[in-house]
Enzyme design. Structure first.
Site, short mmCIF file in Angstrom:
data_model
loop_
_atom_site.label_atom_id
_atom_site.label_comp_id
_atom_site.label_asym_id
_atom_site.label_seq_id
_atom_site.Cartn_x
_atom_site.Cartn_y
_atom_site.Cartn_z
N ILE A 68 -9.10 -2.81 0.02
CA ILE A 68 -9.37 -4.21 -0.28
C ILE A 68 -9.93 -4.87 0.98
CG2 ILE A 68 -8.37 -6.38 -1.08
CD1 ILE A 68 -5.97 -4.61 -2.12
N TRP A 122 -10.27 -12.97 5.16
CA TRP A 122 -9.97 -13.29 6.57
C TRP A 122 -10.45 -12.19 7.53
CZ3 TRP A 122 -6.11 -13.73 2.78
CH2 TRP A 122 -5.32 -12.60 2.56
N ASP A 178 0.87 -1.19 0.00
CA ASP A 178 0.00 0.00 0.00
C ASP A 178 0.91 1.23 0.00
OD1 ASP A 178 -2.28 1.61 0.30
OD2 ASP A 178 -2.17 1.51 2.47
#
Ligand code: G4P
Ligand code: MG
Length: 177
Positions: A152, A156, A98
């Site tokens: 995103i 999980w 990122d």
């Protein structure tokens, strides 16, 4: 910011593609270092294709209340850097590149222990300005997908995995496999 929801199957497929890149490149490594927590599940999936031990390190940039901190904090580090890093070939695994603060910080710390080589593998590289360059010693960088700058939502993190799957946009399996 628009969110991008992904399923476990999509992640698995992306990991398979990364494994293919690593094999095509001829990079063999002694072990993976997974940056936790986001790198743990991708590293385990990659082990299905390239069977190497996984060493876990922990870095956090968001605190337990999801507030972004000023700098990454090390929450877990290597037990034995001389045996685990010095003279070894390493693959550093994380889920997302990122701002690159965490990955850059981790690479700089690992390079202090004189690895023979460190390569990086990330599922997703966001197309945006990065806070750091990848250090020049790092010659191999594998990315599953380059994506526009969106948040995103990884499976999980899902509270309801069925709802997550419904929202995952590329839910169909690839036609050529
Ligand atoms: P980078 O080096 O990997 O580029 O990451 P950066 O420091 O910019 O940000 C670090 C934290 O932000 C990491 O989590 C990373 O997982 C998370 N992050 C960045 N972009 C996204 C995104 O689009 N979706 C999600 N879900 N997370 C993102 P962390 O707080 O350090 O730890 P952990 O969540 O891996 O446990
Ligand atoms: Mg995270």
């Amino acid at each position: 910011m628009e969110k991008l929801f992904l399923s476990y199957n999509q992640i698995h497929q992306t990991v398979k593609e990364i494994a293919g890149q690593i094999e095509a490149d001829g990079y063999t490594f002694d072990h993976m270092i997974a940056i936790g927590t986001g790198g743990f599940i991708p590293a385990r999936m990659l082990k299905t294709y390239i069977n190497r031990p996984i060493i876990a390190v922990g870095m956090a940039y968001y605190d337990l209340d999801d507030n972004k901190m000023d700098a990454p904090v090390v929450t877990q580090w290597l037990d034995d850097p001389i045996n685990q890093i010095k003279g070894r070939r390493i693959l550093l695994v994380d889920e997302v590149d990122d701002t690159r603060s965490t990955i850059g910080f981790c690479l700089e710390r690992l390079l202090r222990h004189d690895p023979l080589e460190i390569a990086v593998a990330v599922l997703h590289d966001k197309d945006k300005p990065k806070s750091r360059e990848i250090p020049v010693q790092v010659k191999r960088y594998y990315r599953g997908l380059k994506i526009e700058d969106r948040w995103i939502c990884y499976p999980w993190d899902a509270q309801d995995i069925w709802e997550q799957d419904k929202q995952a946009v590329w839910a169909d399996p690839p036609t050529d496999s």
